[in-house]
Scaffold this active site. Sequence first.
Site, PDB file in Angstrom:
ATOM      1  N   ARG A 133      36.666  52.150  29.477  1.00 17.42           N
ATOM      2  CA  ARG A 133      35.732  52.303  30.593  1.00 17.42           C
ATOM      3  C   ARG A 133      36.063  53.461  31.514  1.00 17.42           C
ATOM      4  O   ARG A 133      35.383  53.645  32.507  1.00 17.42           O
ATOM      5  CB  ARG A 133      35.648  50.996  31.377  1.00 17.42           C
ATOM      6  CG  ARG A 133      35.237  49.845  30.483  1.00 17.42           C
ATOM      7  CD  ARG A 133      34.545  48.712  31.179  1.00 17.42           C
ATOM      8  NE  ARG A 133      34.067  47.780  30.174  1.00 17.42           N
ATOM      9  CZ  ARG A 133      34.740  46.688  29.778  1.00 17.42           C
ATOM     10  NH1 ARG A 133      35.864  46.364  30.340  1.00 17.42           N
ATOM     11  NH2 ARG A 133      34.248  45.922  28.832  1.00 17.42           N
ATOM     12  N   GLY A 195      42.297  39.972  27.785  1.00 20.53           N
ATOM     13  CA  GLY A 195      42.776  38.994  26.798  1.00 20.53           C
ATOM     14  C   GLY A 195      42.504  37.564  27.242  1.00 20.53           C
ATOM     15  O   GLY A 195      43.115  36.631  26.723  1.00 20.53           O
ATOM     16  N   GLU A 197      40.296  35.567  26.569  1.00 19.52           N
ATOM     17  CA  GLU A 197      39.837  34.668  25.512  1.00 19.52           C
ATOM     18  C   GLU A 197      40.939  34.422  24.487  1.00 19.52           C
ATOM     19  O   GLU A 197      40.688  33.868  23.411  1.00 19.52           O
ATOM     20  CB  GLU A 197      38.610  35.262  24.806  1.00 19.52           C
ATOM     21  CG  GLU A 197      37.296  34.971  25.529  1.00 19.52           C
ATOM     22  CD  GLU A 197      37.216  35.613  26.896  1.00 19.52           C
ATOM     23  OE1 GLU A 197      37.394  36.842  26.972  1.00 19.52           O
ATOM     24  OE2 GLU A 197      37.010  34.894  27.890  1.00 19.52           O
ATOM     25  N   TRP A 245      40.746  42.855  33.951  1.00 23.26           N
ATOM     26  CA  TRP A 245      40.287  43.870  33.000  1.00 23.26           C
ATOM     27  C   TRP A 245      39.322  44.910  33.543  1.00 23.26           C
ATOM     28  O   TRP A 245      38.937  45.809  32.818  1.00 23.26           O
ATOM     29  CB  TRP A 245      39.714  43.196  31.760  1.00 23.26           C
ATOM     30  CG  TRP A 245      38.654  42.152  31.977  1.00 23.26           C
ATOM     31  CD1 TRP A 245      38.862  40.822  32.178  1.00 23.26           C
ATOM     32  CD2 TRP A 245      37.232  42.322  31.959  1.00 23.26           C
ATOM     33  NE1 TRP A 245      37.664  40.162  32.299  1.00 23.26           N
ATOM     34  CE2 TRP A 245      36.655  41.052  32.165  1.00 23.26           C
ATOM     35  CE3 TRP A 245      36.394  43.426  31.788  1.00 23.26           C
ATOM     36  CZ2 TRP A 245      35.265  40.845  32.215  1.00 23.26           C
ATOM     37  CZ3 TRP A 245      35.010  43.224  31.835  1.00 23.26           C
ATOM     38  CH2 TRP A 245      34.467  41.950  32.043  1.00 23.26           C
ATOM     39  N   ASP A 306      33.499  30.660  31.694  1.00 24.46           N
ATOM     40  CA  ASP A 306      33.863  32.061  31.485  1.00 24.46           C
ATOM     41  C   ASP A 306      33.247  32.970  32.555  1.00 24.46           C
ATOM     42  O   ASP A 306      32.829  34.088  32.267  1.00 24.46           O
ATOM     43  CB  ASP A 306      33.451  32.523  30.075  1.00 24.46           C
ATOM     44  CG  ASP A 306      34.080  33.863  29.691  1.00 24.46           C
ATOM     45  OD1 ASP A 306      34.954  34.347  30.430  1.00 24.46           O
ATOM     46  OD2 ASP A 306      33.683  34.432  28.663  1.00 24.46           O
ATOM     47  N   ARG A 333      29.848  36.766  38.993  1.00 28.54           N
ATOM     48  CA  ARG A 333      29.303  36.320  37.701  1.00 28.54           C
ATOM     49  C   ARG A 333      28.773  34.880  37.783  1.00 28.54           C
ATOM     50  O   ARG A 333      27.878  34.501  37.048  1.00 28.54           O
ATOM     51  CB  ARG A 333      30.423  36.432  36.655  1.00 28.54           C
ATOM     52  CG  ARG A 333      29.993  36.150  35.230  1.00 28.54           C
ATOM     53  CD  ARG A 333      30.995  36.778  34.263  1.00 28.54           C
ATOM     54  NE  ARG A 333      30.894  36.249  32.918  1.00 28.54           N
ATOM     55  CZ  ARG A 333      31.617  36.684  31.879  1.00 28.54           C
ATOM     56  NH1 ARG A 333      32.491  37.663  32.042  1.00 28.54           N
ATOM     57  NH2 ARG A 333      31.482  36.164  30.681  1.00 28.54           N
ATOM     58  N   ASN A 393      28.183  40.934  35.873  1.00 25.14           N
ATOM     59  CA  ASN A 393      29.327  40.984  34.979  1.00 25.14           C
ATOM     60  C   ASN A 393      30.234  42.117  35.448  1.00 25.14           C
ATOM     61  O   ASN A 393      30.519  42.213  36.632  1.00 25.14           O
ATOM     62  CB  ASN A 393      28.857  41.104  33.524  1.00 25.14           C
ATOM     63  CG  ASN A 393      29.887  40.599  32.545  1.00 25.14           C
ATOM     64  OD1 ASN A 393      30.960  41.175  32.427  1.00 25.14           O
ATOM     65  ND2 ASN A 393      29.604  39.509  31.854  1.00 25.14           N
TER      66      ASN A 393
END
Lengths: 560, 256
Positions: A133, A195, A197, A245, A306, A333, A393
């Site tokens: 990104r 990470g 997930e 992240w 999530d 989110r 998001n």
Amino acid sequence: MTIRYVVALASLVAAAAWNLVGQGLPISSDRLLKAADEPGNWLMYSHTYNGWRFSNLNQITTANVKNLRVKWLFQGRHTEKFETTPLVVNGIMYLTRPENAIYALDAATGRQMWMYEYCNPPRTFNCCGRVNRGLAILGNTLFMNTLDMHVVAVDARSGHEIWKTEMYDYTEAGGYAAPGAPLVVKDKLIVGMAGGERGVSGFLDAYDTKTGQRLWRFHAIPQPGEPNFGTWAGDSWETGGVTTWNNGSYDPETNTLFWGTSNPWPDYNDDFRAGDNLYSCSVLALDPDTGKLKWFFQFTPHDLHDWDSTQIPILLDTQFRGDNRKALAWANRNGFYYLLDRTSGTFLTAKAFVKQTWAKGFDEGGRPELIPGNEPTPEGNDRVWPGVDGGANWMSHSYSPLTRLLYIFAREEHRMFSKNALPHPTTEPAANVIAAPTTMAQANAGAYDPAIGGAITRAVGTPQESWGKVIAVDPGTGNIKWEHRVLTPPWGGVMATAGNLVFGGTLEGMIFALNATTGERLWTFSSNGPVFASPISYTANGKQLISIPAGDLIVTFGLD
Amino acid sequence: MSRSGWIRLPALGSSVEPFALLLALYLPAAGNATSGRAIFEGKGACLACHAIGERGGSLGPELSKIGVIRSPEFLRLALVNPDAEIAPEYFTVVAVTKGGQTLRGIALNEDDLSIQIRDSDGNPRSFLKNDLKSLRRERRSVMPSYADRLTAAEIGDLVSYLRTLRGPPPKIGPRTRQPHHAYSSIEFLDRIGRDAEERPDTLITALEIPAGATVADLGSGTGYYTWRLARAVGPGGKVSAVDVQQAMLDRTAENC
């Protein structure tokens, strides 16, 4: 060649070098603090430390935007899409291309000047594409995070690697990755990781920009003996996720670094992680010199959906109930817009900006009062809004100090959440037998993934049940002033400009400009590449340009 | 060095005879597939909208592998009540132009500015939304119900025929085994994006493997399907992975 010609040529080269060094590089930390004073450049991910992604350029206006046309394309020639925010320094654009390449381009033409490629191992573990990104810059050095958990420093003039540091073993747990852009604060490089997930243990790092030596690490899950360690049942803290992240923001006045954190792991099955699971789904306010936590605010305690809080923190001063507040604005989110006091973390207000079914209100401290029936279920629960990808998001929002409105490219999306039996992380693999989907509803929920305790939920219902919208929000109240609806939930961010415009792009590749005051659509371009990034604006040869990634293209627009 | 070998995956004894499972998967359902084909190509006029390979229309889904991806019950339901289980991409689109013309079909593509439609005659059309008076989707299929057009026996025949549509047979050419290439093959078999290409979970759901079944995964590679099969058979079932390369079996054990 005559001597005279050689001398003339040499002085031309010298002049060009002087131009580059004298007006472009190096980038001092002081220039980063005053990045808003260099509207022709784009010196960090969000343009300025306050996270506004606002361009002070005003050559392109509501009156002439209809004449905007493509100036150049840059072709990534890669199967992965661009998610990058380029940097621009005095007519040179620096951008990352998947997986971890850096290009220097002439920002007026898109012509390549140099390229650096970092080679990842064949198998890396980012959840959602082999993407990157963006970059950070300090002095003459560019910084990039890599999918295999390194940070590299590259000379912005030559593309030569200066140093490379391993943050962490990327093969640990289910796999670590670092797809985000780093952020320079003073002489330090702040770097997050991914990470969530994959049963990792999240952190935020600071590195010496000169040497690559690590200066501090903040564990986003409290370690044994630290405050809030008890918010994780049993040993669930060891694999609790909570990554960092995306990019953060910085308030020089209070010397505070703001950074959002991801979901707790496993995402949809909480059997082994009772408790609030701090500091998941939170904003961290850190001292950038030491990495010490000043305060935190958890948006979604004990998240089951999530709903990462990895949005870009937006620092603004606004009226709240008659008082001027140094505020932190956060369209989360989880579907709520929050206003916090950024000096203390005090909760001021929250208001839904998309359809939501899970919270009936908030207590004084900002803790949500839950509505039952929103939990993921074995048969799949499709009565939960927002969806798994959230009302917002990672894509940037934008704040315009001219309209005093916050622009959010929001997502109204209907999804299904399912929960599946989960092996305890510490049991032997052979004992872990997990039921596959047994019903059509479960199968429809999408790719079954035992590692996250559920399915990777997919969109359900008719196309009309999910859409996107650019909204203009009054930051003091959360009231929506206008809404511009688009066909599908977006994956691109927005940028407001001093030309009273808001730029962005849709998943179908329609790039647009809206009137920042009214939301009226004034201009479009059909790129037909899905937009998974946020626009930037800068000047080349004194002319304002707009660049936005679409698919594996960087598309750049300008006026004649 | 490589050798053939077996590994045992987490599972216990089975109550289902494995060959019964194979038979259930490969024998056609009750009904006469030959008659079904005649109905498909004749009385049913299915080719007007559905293609099998190169033959047929394109308004409905292509069917050359439908026997692999849909159960007999699903196929029967789709014939009798096409609206019951309809994917959003086959919803009926109704577009009314400013000139007053009404078109029905399915959407091929859409963005905020325009929509591309395959009309009921199979023609691709494109409209700027600014040129339309109205545009809506209806949650029903453009396909008619065959409940009144065919007898129950004819529908049974048609389902039997559809179950025989399993795609072209694999092309088998001269091939040399190269076990020393195991490592490059491992990268390929574990490649990013394989899930999206092969949709393994859809496949395993379509196989309708009963809990407790015994399944042999012959040529199991890195165990990509082995572990998914293990989950499908559950604690009472059994999956045996067989491969000629020990490196693959080792990777299978790691890949759980």
